[in-house]
Design a protein around this motif. Structure first.
Motif, PDB file in Angstrom:
ATOM      1  N   SER A 271       0.831  -1.199   0.000  1.00  0.00           N
ATOM      2  CA  SER A 271       0.000   0.000   0.000  1.00  0.00           C
ATOM      3  C   SER A 271       0.866   1.250   0.000  1.00  0.00           C
ATOM      4  N   ASP A 272       0.565   2.169  -0.914  1.00  0.00           N
ATOM      5  CA  ASP A 272       1.257   3.457  -0.906  1.00  0.00           C
ATOM      6  C   ASP A 272       0.908   4.252   0.342  1.00  0.00           C
ATOM      7  N   GLN A 273      -0.313   4.066   0.836  1.00  0.00           N
ATOM      8  CA  GLN A 273      -0.737   4.780   2.034  1.00  0.00           C
ATOM      9  C   GLN A 273       0.129   4.386   3.227  1.00  0.00           C
ATOM     10  N   LEU A 274       0.367   3.080   3.387  1.00  0.00           N
ATOM     11  CA  LEU A 274       1.208   2.631   4.492  1.00  0.00           C
ATOM     12  C   LEU A 274       2.644   3.107   4.316  1.00  0.00           C
ATOM     13  N   ALA A 275       3.133   3.044   3.092  1.00  0.00           N
ATOM     14  CA  ALA A 275       4.514   3.439   2.834  1.00  0.00           C
ATOM     15  C   ALA A 275       4.746   4.918   3.110  1.00  0.00           C
ATOM     16  N   SER A 276       3.692   5.720   3.056  1.00  0.00           N
ATOM     17  CA  SER A 276       3.837   7.159   3.269  1.00  0.00           C
ATOM     18  C   SER A 276       3.730   7.568   4.739  1.00  0.00           C
ATOM     19  N   LEU A 277       3.382   6.631   5.615  1.00  0.00           N
ATOM     20  CA  LEU A 277       3.269   6.964   7.035  1.00  0.00           C
ATOM     21  C   LEU A 277       4.645   7.241   7.629  1.00  0.00           C
ATOM     22  N   PRO A 278       4.728   8.101   8.662  1.00  0.00           N
ATOM     23  CA  PRO A 278       6.005   8.296   9.354  1.00  0.00           C
ATOM     24  C   PRO A 278       6.530   6.967   9.888  1.00  0.00           C
ATOM     25  N   ARG A 279       7.808   6.713   9.670  1.00  0.00           N
ATOM     26  CA  ARG A 279       8.389   5.430  10.080  1.00  0.00           C
ATOM     27  C   ARG A 279       9.736   5.674  10.758  1.00  0.00           C
ATOM     28  N   TRP A 280       9.852   5.159  11.982  1.00  0.00           N
ATOM     29  CA  TRP A 280      11.093   5.257  12.732  1.00  0.00           C
ATOM     30  C   TRP A 280      11.777   3.896  12.764  1.00  0.00           C
ATOM     31  N   ILE A 281      13.085   3.898  12.690  1.00  0.00           N
ATOM     32  CA  ILE A 281      13.858   2.658  12.732  1.00  0.00           C
ATOM     33  C   ILE A 281      14.249   2.381  14.181  1.00  0.00           C
ATOM     34  N   GLU A 292      31.369  -1.397  19.400  1.00  0.00           N
ATOM     35  CA  GLU A 292      31.943  -0.927  18.143  1.00  0.00           C
ATOM     36  C   GLU A 292      31.112  -1.389  16.941  1.00  0.00           C
ATOM     37  N   ASP A 293      30.715  -2.663  16.955  1.00  0.00           N
ATOM     38  CA  ASP A 293      29.918  -3.188  15.849  1.00  0.00           C
ATOM     39  C   ASP A 293      28.538  -2.514  15.808  1.00  0.00           C
ATOM     40  N   LEU A 294      27.996  -2.253  16.980  1.00  0.00           N
ATOM     41  CA  LEU A 294      26.685  -1.603  17.040  1.00  0.00           C
ATOM     42  C   LEU A 294      26.769  -0.181  16.496  1.00  0.00           C
ATOM     43  N   GLU A 295      27.794   0.534  16.846  1.00  0.00           N
ATOM     44  CA  GLU A 295      27.948   1.897  16.348  1.00  0.00           C
ATOM     45  C   GLU A 295      28.127   1.927  14.837  1.00  0.00           C
ATOM     46  N   ALA A 296      28.883   0.961  14.322  1.00  0.00           N
ATOM     47  CA  ALA A 296      29.085   0.887  12.869  1.00  0.00           C
ATOM     48  C   ALA A 296      27.756   0.589  12.159  1.00  0.00           C
ATOM     49  N   LEU A 297      26.951  -0.290  12.741  1.00  0.00           N
ATOM     50  CA  LEU A 297      25.654  -0.608  12.136  1.00  0.00           C
ATOM     51  C   LEU A 297      24.737   0.606  12.158  1.00  0.00           C
ATOM     52  N   VAL A 298      24.727   1.340  13.256  1.00  0.00           N
ATOM     53  CA  VAL A 298      23.883   2.539  13.351  1.00  0.00           C
ATOM     54  C   VAL A 298      24.269   3.536  12.274  1.00  0.00           C
ATOM     55  N   GLU A 299      25.566   3.708  12.062  1.00  0.00           N
ATOM     56  CA  GLU A 299      26.018   4.646  11.027  1.00  0.00           C
ATOM     57  C   GLU A 299      25.582   4.177   9.639  1.00  0.00           C
ATOM     58  N   ARG A 300      25.647   2.882   9.391  1.00  0.00           N
ATOM     59  CA  ARG A 300      25.214   2.355   8.097  1.00  0.00           C
ATOM     60  C   ARG A 300      23.723   2.603   7.879  1.00  0.00           C
ATOM     61  N   VAL A 301      22.932   2.346   8.916  1.00  0.00           N
ATOM     62  CA  VAL A 301      21.479   2.521   8.794  1.00  0.00           C
ATOM     63  C   VAL A 301      21.136   3.989   8.578  1.00  0.00           C
ATOM     64  N   ARG A 302      21.768   4.880   9.319  1.00  0.00           N
ATOM     65  CA  ARG A 302      21.492   6.307   9.166  1.00  0.00           C
ATOM     66  C   ARG A 302      21.905   6.812   7.791  1.00  0.00           C
ATOM     67  N   ALA A 303      23.013   6.328   7.297  1.00  0.00           N
ATOM     68  CA  ALA A 303      23.446   6.733   5.956  1.00  0.00           C
ATOM     69  C   ALA A 303      22.481   6.209   4.895  1.00  0.00           C
ATOM     70  N   ASP A 304      21.918   5.036   5.122  1.00  0.00           N
ATOM     71  CA  ASP A 304      21.009   4.437   4.150  1.00  0.00           C
ATOM     72  C   ASP A 304      19.619   5.081   4.206  1.00  0.00           C
ATOM     73  N   GLN A 305      19.147   5.385   5.393  1.00  0.00           N
ATOM     74  CA  GLN A 305      17.787   5.883   5.557  1.00  0.00           C
ATOM     75  C   GLN A 305      17.687   7.404   5.520  1.00  0.00           C
ATOM     76  N   GLY A 306      18.779   8.091   5.792  1.00  0.00           N
ATOM     77  CA  GLY A 306      18.740   9.548   5.789  1.00  0.00           C
ATOM     78  C   GLY A 306      18.045  10.095   7.022  1.00  0.00           C
ATOM     79  N   ASP A 307      17.757  11.400   6.994  1.00  0.00           N
ATOM     80  CA  ASP A 307      17.138  12.059   8.151  1.00  0.00           C
ATOM     81  C   ASP A 307      15.633  11.870   8.199  1.00  0.00           C
ATOM     82  N   VAL A 308      15.046  11.285   7.147  1.00  0.00           N
ATOM     83  CA  VAL A 308      13.591  11.130   7.106  1.00  0.00           C
ATOM     84  C   VAL A 308      13.119  10.142   8.158  1.00  0.00           C
ATOM     85  N   HIS A 309      13.930   9.125   8.436  1.00  0.00           N
ATOM     86  CA  HIS A 309      13.541   8.071   9.368  1.00  0.00           C
ATOM     87  C   HIS A 309      14.500   8.072  10.563  1.00  0.00           C
TER      88      HIS A 309
END
Length: 357
Positions: A271-281, A292-309
């Motif tokens: 659904s486009d409607q669901l995809a348009s809802l605010p979504r937090w990771i 260290e591994d957790l921090e690296a993963l967080v950086e990867r996710v933030r770089a992939d998702q941007g500031d929108v999520h």
């Protein structure tokens, strides 16, 4: 009780009563004239919201509902009694469609809300109605009109402020149990959640929100695989999606970022409607990774998702990071509600009909 979220029923409004053809017959009044009364209106069918119901299971046993017919008119200008309306209790959150046309007839979203789904027939006219100077003895009347007959498709859409989204075993049920008094089934195998679960999260005095957990999504869900898409519709009315991601999947070769993309893809396909809802990771199970591994993963996710999520890191099992997440959710809900209220007020003030004051 088994969770039933879909049902099909048939409703029939009452027919209008027929008009009467009658003439006054009394001693010493040889030409009394017409005195046939009108029929009564047929009863209508209404759906009424009931917060005491949480399933459509009752409609498995009764699928036909008929309102009362209006009575026929009678002599001496007596009008037939109108048929009583029929009220059918449904859970709050029920969406109603015409099963034949697919048209959405309405949503029952509040306790006591009444939704008209079948209009009763109009009463017929007695021959008194047709009396005139040129027709002093009319022998005509009008029958009542038939009440509406409809086949309805009912869908229960769980009403929640926040929806939990993610793959199986991401920790959604654990998060729900940690945040609320709900006690969903929790186990170390996939699909422990088979039906939607609700919980009330209380932050402070007069501060609370409802959170919904649905069965996990898997790749190919949009084509019918797994259980998740059957219940994705329950997230359509939420204000915020919390996308829960397991930072340490059981499969050592699995990538949390790839799992995140899988769920997002199935969401967009559904659904486009669901995809348009605010979504937090929400990165869950932080206790299973080195810092260290957790921090690296967080950086990867933030770089992939941007500031929108926005990205949050928690451990639903230990409660670490939960307070910050729930407080942020509460602020988001309050700010969203305030923004909608202000927009509604601005729209009302901009109405030309209200400009006179």
């Amino acid at each position: 009780m088994k969770f039933i979220d879909e049902a099909t029923i048939t409703v029939k409004a009452g027919d209008g009563g027929n008009g009467c053809v009658s003439f006054r017959r009394e001693k010493y009044i040889p030409f009394g004239g017409p005195d046939g009364g009108d029929g009564g209106d047929g009863g209508s069918v209404w759906l009424v919201g009931d917060e005491g119901l949480n399933t459509l299971a009752d409609f498995r046993y009764q699928r036909r509902f008929d309102a009362q017919r209006g009575e026929n008119g009678m002599g001496r200008q007596r009008t037939g009694a109108s048929g009583e309306d029929l009220e059918i209790a449904v859970p709050v959150g029920t969406q109603v469609r015409d099963a034949e046309t697919g048209e959405i007839l309405g949503d029952v979203t509040q306790e006591g809300q009444r939704l008209l789904v079948a209009q009763g027939g109009f009463h017929g006219l007695g021959n008194t109605r047709y009396k005139s100077s040129t027709n002093q003895a009319p022998r005509q009347s009008k029958p009542g009109t038939p009440g509406e007959l409809r086949k309805l498709s009912l869908e229960l859409m769980v009403l929640a402020d926040v929806g939990l989204l993610g793959l199986p075993n991401a920790g959604k049920s654990t998060l729900l149990a940690r945040a609320s008094a709900a006690r969903p089934k929790i186990a170390d195998y996939p699909f422990t959640t088979l039906i939607p679960q609700l919980g009330v999260v209380r932050i402070g005095v007069n501060q609370s929100f409802v959170i919904a957990d649905i069965p996990g999504l898997i790749e190919g869900a949009a084509e019918g695989a797994g259980l998740g898409t059957r219940f994705l519709k329950h997230l359509a009315r939420t204000r915020l999606l919390l996308h829960v991601v397991d930072v340490a999947p059981p499969d050592p070769e699995a990538d949390p970022l790839a799992d995140l993309h899988t769920a997002v893809t199935e969401l967009e396909h559904h659904s486009d409607q669901l995809a348009s809802l605010p979504r937090w990771i929400v990165l869950n199970k932080k206790e299973l990774l080195d810092p260290e591994d957790l921090e690296a993963l967080v950086e990867r996710v933030r770089a992939d998702q941007g500031d929108v999520h926005p990205v949050f890191v928690i451990s639903a099992a230990t409660g670490d990071g939960m307070d910050a997440l729930l407080q942020a959710v509460m602020r988001h809900i309050e700010e969203t509600a305030q923004s909608k209220a202000e927009a509604a007020r601005r729209g009302l003030a901009a109405d030309p009909e209200d400009a006179s004051w």
